[in-house]
Design an enzyme around this catalytic site. Structure first.
Site, short mmCIF file in Angstrom:
data_model
loop_
_atom_site.label_atom_id
_atom_site.label_comp_id
_atom_site.label_asym_id
_atom_site.label_seq_id
_atom_site.Cartn_x
_atom_site.Cartn_y
_atom_site.Cartn_z
N PHE A 151 65.31 14.71 7.73
CA PHE A 151 65.77 14.65 8.41
C PHE A 151 64.73 14.99 9.21
CE2 PHE A 151 67.31 18.45 5.89
CZ PHE A 151 67.14 19.67 7.45
N LYS A 175 62.18 3.71 5.56
CA LYS A 175 63.97 3.84 5.49
C LYS A 175 63.92 5.27 6.13
CE LYS A 175 66.75 6.65 2.79
NZ LYS A 175 67.55 7.22 3.99
N GLU A 178 69.57 9.14 6.64
CA GLU A 178 70.32 8.73 7.49
C GLU A 178 71.41 9.50 8.35
OE1 GLU A 178 69.93 9.21 4.41
OE2 GLU A 178 71.38 10.36 4.08
N SER A 228 63.16 16.85 -0.48
CA SER A 228 62.91 17.58 -0.96
C SER A 228 62.93 17.31 -2.36
CB SER A 228 65.16 17.56 -0.77
OG SER A 228 65.57 17.13 -1.52
N CYS A 283 58.89 22.10 6.34
CA CYS A 283 58.19 22.05 4.97
C CYS A 283 57.08 23.20 5.40
CB CYS A 283 57.30 20.80 4.31
SG CYS A 283 56.61 20.52 5.26
N GLU A 382 63.88 26.98 -1.99
CA GLU A 382 64.42 26.76 -0.35
C GLU A 382 65.10 27.08 0.89
OE1 GLU A 382 63.02 22.38 0.04
OE2 GLU A 382 61.80 23.21 1.37
P1 NAD Z 1 66.74 15.25 0.75
O1 NAD Z 1 65.82 15.08 0.11
O2 NAD Z 1 67.87 14.90 1.35
O3 NAD Z 1 65.93 13.39 1.99
C1 NAD Z 1 64.65 12.89 1.82
C2 NAD Z 1 65.81 11.28 2.05
O4 NAD Z 1 65.49 10.78 0.63
C3 NAD Z 1 66.20 10.69 2.65
O5 NAD Z 1 65.66 9.37 3.79
C4 NAD Z 1 67.54 10.16 1.98
O6 NAD Z 1 68.38 9.84 2.15
C5 NAD Z 1 67.52 10.24 0.45
N1 NAD Z 1 67.60 10.87 -1.17
C6 NAD Z 1 68.64 11.98 -0.75
N2 NAD Z 1 69.05 12.30 -2.00
C7 NAD Z 1 69.02 11.49 -3.04
C8 NAD Z 1 69.73 10.56 -4.29
N3 NAD Z 1 69.73 11.47 -4.61
N4 NAD Z 1 68.71 9.69 -4.16
C9 NAD Z 1 67.74 8.70 -3.79
N5 NAD Z 1 67.82 8.71 -2.20
C10 NAD Z 1 67.89 10.58 -1.62
O7 NAD Z 1 66.06 15.65 2.00
P2 NAD Z 1 66.21 16.32 3.11
O8 NAD Z 1 67.40 17.42 3.25
O9 NAD Z 1 66.44 14.99 4.14
O10 NAD Z 1 64.74 17.19 4.06
C11 NAD Z 1 64.48 17.96 3.66
C12 NAD Z 1 63.36 18.48 2.78
O11 NAD Z 1 62.86 17.55 2.75
C13 NAD Z 1 63.03 19.97 1.94
O12 NAD Z 1 63.36 19.82 0.83
C14 NAD Z 1 61.75 19.71 2.96
O13 NAD Z 1 61.08 21.13 2.67
C15 NAD Z 1 61.47 18.37 2.98
N6 NAD Z 1 60.13 18.25 3.60
C16 NAD Z 1 58.75 18.13 3.18
C17 NAD Z 1 57.54 17.63 4.10
C18 NAD Z 1 56.36 17.72 2.65
O14 NAD Z 1 55.14 17.35 3.88
N7 NAD Z 1 56.53 18.33 1.84
C19 NAD Z 1 57.99 17.24 4.81
C20 NAD Z 1 59.88 17.17 5.37
C21 NAD Z 1 59.81 17.48 4.83
#
Ligand code: NAD
Length: 481
Positions: A151, A175, A178, A228, A283, A382
């Protein structure tokens, strides 16, 4: 007022999702519902992948200098619509307009870097590897590729992948998160206008089911994930089980080392911006300051002074320097982490729990803990909010040992005027993105991006040269005539 229900985009057309489930999209600054994101089904993913598969044979045969023409047009369209994109990012994500514009600019740089494909895709050749026998190696695209976005950078993160994937001759399905699908809606309107052939770039809105359908789809050859760490690990393991090429960028807990010889004004400006910019939802955000050799008090006082200058509120308004966090539930999680820090005995020096912004937005003010120790959860997990921890550390050796004990290693920085300390840091620090006198160690589009240890799962990182490696296979041809 009726809220807009987002559509999918594949085969060059906007397609209504017939999924019965959907999520609400909010403006985090007001709490207002601004749209509905359908949770598309596996059948809808299949339809998008079929469109991408159908487009692949002709797209891979299209000369690379022709493939990059719509990418040039996309770059021009992104420049022309940068302000609209930034406003959309602010509306659905909450970050300030200038932060949103910064992220759009970073995204445009990815598009620019992908236009280097004619040079970057060149292979290698050597005559006479044996008498009269020549050998060459060429790069070939993989087929349908896909990416799953988080997000926190609604416009930028999909651009870490899409332009490189298609410049290499692959087709692509995205994708969006959401929670923030509107920026990608606008992006795909521009992609449509740029004139990519139908099926080359596609988008399916949704949540977990779309992710699982990507993993399970036999025609998706390569999968990129950003989000994450637990989900990154899940996508990596399951994707590999399905014999896909996977790169999964995960979460972060970024340690910043401050040496007593640092230029303190510059250091503290950079640290405050790193920790509280984008409401800490980056991140690469500074999470813990390791103040070495007795500089803790100076760091603390300097940070407190800078934190008092933040103006918390709706990021679309002039003068606001700290916007809301993404959702009511995320706000609750961050507040719970702060409570936990207090319960574990850390000193809450600046309390951002109630920043006094009227209305229903999800605001948390800049927050500082001092007296943090390594075993506390606020030092390990985090938080992804505007919460910074401060620790007193006797030496650079001890600070580096601490970074090495951390399970996450996305980005680390040191602030120092000593070349010796900087050299030791860059040599030993575990994170694959490292900064010297830099608060947000974000590499440019033509360098690779991705952390190490629990912050990255895979072999090849995002953008830069590694994108060309990720999105191609090398074929070696040996010939005798
Ligand atoms: P998230 O892991 O909750 O969601 C990321 C994506 O995965 C979304 O599109 C979501 O729909 C999907 N998703 C979530 N849970 C899922 C599951 N159980 N099964 C399948 N798909 C699932 O992450 P977020 O809250 O959207 O973003 C924040 C996180 O992203 C933080 O941990 C941040 O550090 C990380 N991030 C990392 C980088 C990097 O370059 N390493 C960059 C940006 C964000």
């Amino acid at each position: 007022m009726t809220t807009e229900r987002l559509k999918n985009y594949f085969g060059g057309e906007w397609v209504e999702s017939n999924s019965p489930t959907a999520g609400q999209v909010h403006n985090p600054a007001t709490g207002e519902v601004i749209g509905e994101c359908p949770f598309s089904t596996a059948a809808e993913v299949d339809a998008a992948v079929q469109a991408a598969s159908a487009a692949f044979p002709d797209w891979r045969r299209t000369p690379v200098q022709d493939r990059i023409q719509p990418i040039f047009r996309l770059k021009a369209l992104l420049e022309a619509h940068a302000s609209d994109l930034a406003a959309t990012v602010t509306r659905e994500h909450g970050k300030t307009l200038s932060e949103a514009m910064g992220s759009v600019r970073r995204g445009i740089q990815m598009v620019e870097a992908a236009t280097g494909a004619p040079s970057m895709l060149m292979g290698m050749a050597l005559e006479d590897i044996a008498r009269g026998i020549d050998c060459e190696s060429v790069r070939q695209p993989l087929g349908v590729t896909a990416a799953i976005a988080p997000f926190n950078f609604p416009a930028m993160v999909p651009l870490w992948f899409a332009p490189f994937a298609v410049a290499c001759g692959n087709t692509f399905v995205c994708k969006p998160s959401e929670q923030v699908p509107f920026s990608q809606k606008l992006m795909f309107e521009l992609i449509h206008e740029a004139g990519f052939p139908p099926g080359v770039l596609n988008m399916v809105n949704g949540a977990h089911d779309v992710v699982n359908a990507f993993i399970d789809h036999p025609d998706i050859k390569a999968l990129s994930f950003v989000g994450s760490s637990p989900v990154a690990e899940y996508v990596y393991k399951r994707g590999c089980e399905k014999l896909k090429r996977v790169q999964a960028l995960g979460g972060a807990k970024n340690f910043i080392i401050v040496m007593p010889d640092a230029d303190m004004d510059m250091t503290l400006d950079a640290i405050a911006e790193s920790a509280f910019g984008c409401a800490g939802e980056r991140c690469l955000a500074a999470a813990i300051i390791l103040a070495v050799g007795g500089c803790r008090q100076e760091v603390r006082e300097g940070l407190v002074k800078r934190m008092s200058a933040y103006k918390v509120g709706d990021g679309s308004q002039p003068g606001i320097t700290l916007g809301p966090v993404i959702s009511a539930s995320h706000k609750e999680k961050v507040l719970a982490r702060i409570e936990q820090g207090i319960a574990e005995g850390a000193e809450l020096v600046v309390d951002g729990r109630d920043p006094g912004v009227p209305g229903n937005g999800y605001f948390i003010g800049p927050t500082l803990f001092d007296g943090v120790s390594e075993e506390m959860s606020i030092a390990r997990d985090e938080i992804f909010g505007p919460v910074l921890c401060l620790m007193d550390v006797p030496s650079l050796d001890e600070a580096l040992d601490m970074t090495k004990r951390q399970p996450l290693a996305n980005a680390n920085s040191i602030f120092t005027t000593s070349g010796k300390s900087a050299r030791k840091f860059r040599y030993e620090v575990p994170a694959a993105m490292a900064g010297v006198n830099i608060g947000v160690a974000a590499p440019m589009s033509f360098f690779s991006f991705g952390g190490s240890k629990g912050s990255f799962f895979g072999d090849l990182k995002a953008h830069g040269r590694e994108a060309y490696d990720f999105y191609t296979d090398r074929k070696v041809l040996i010939s005798r005539w």
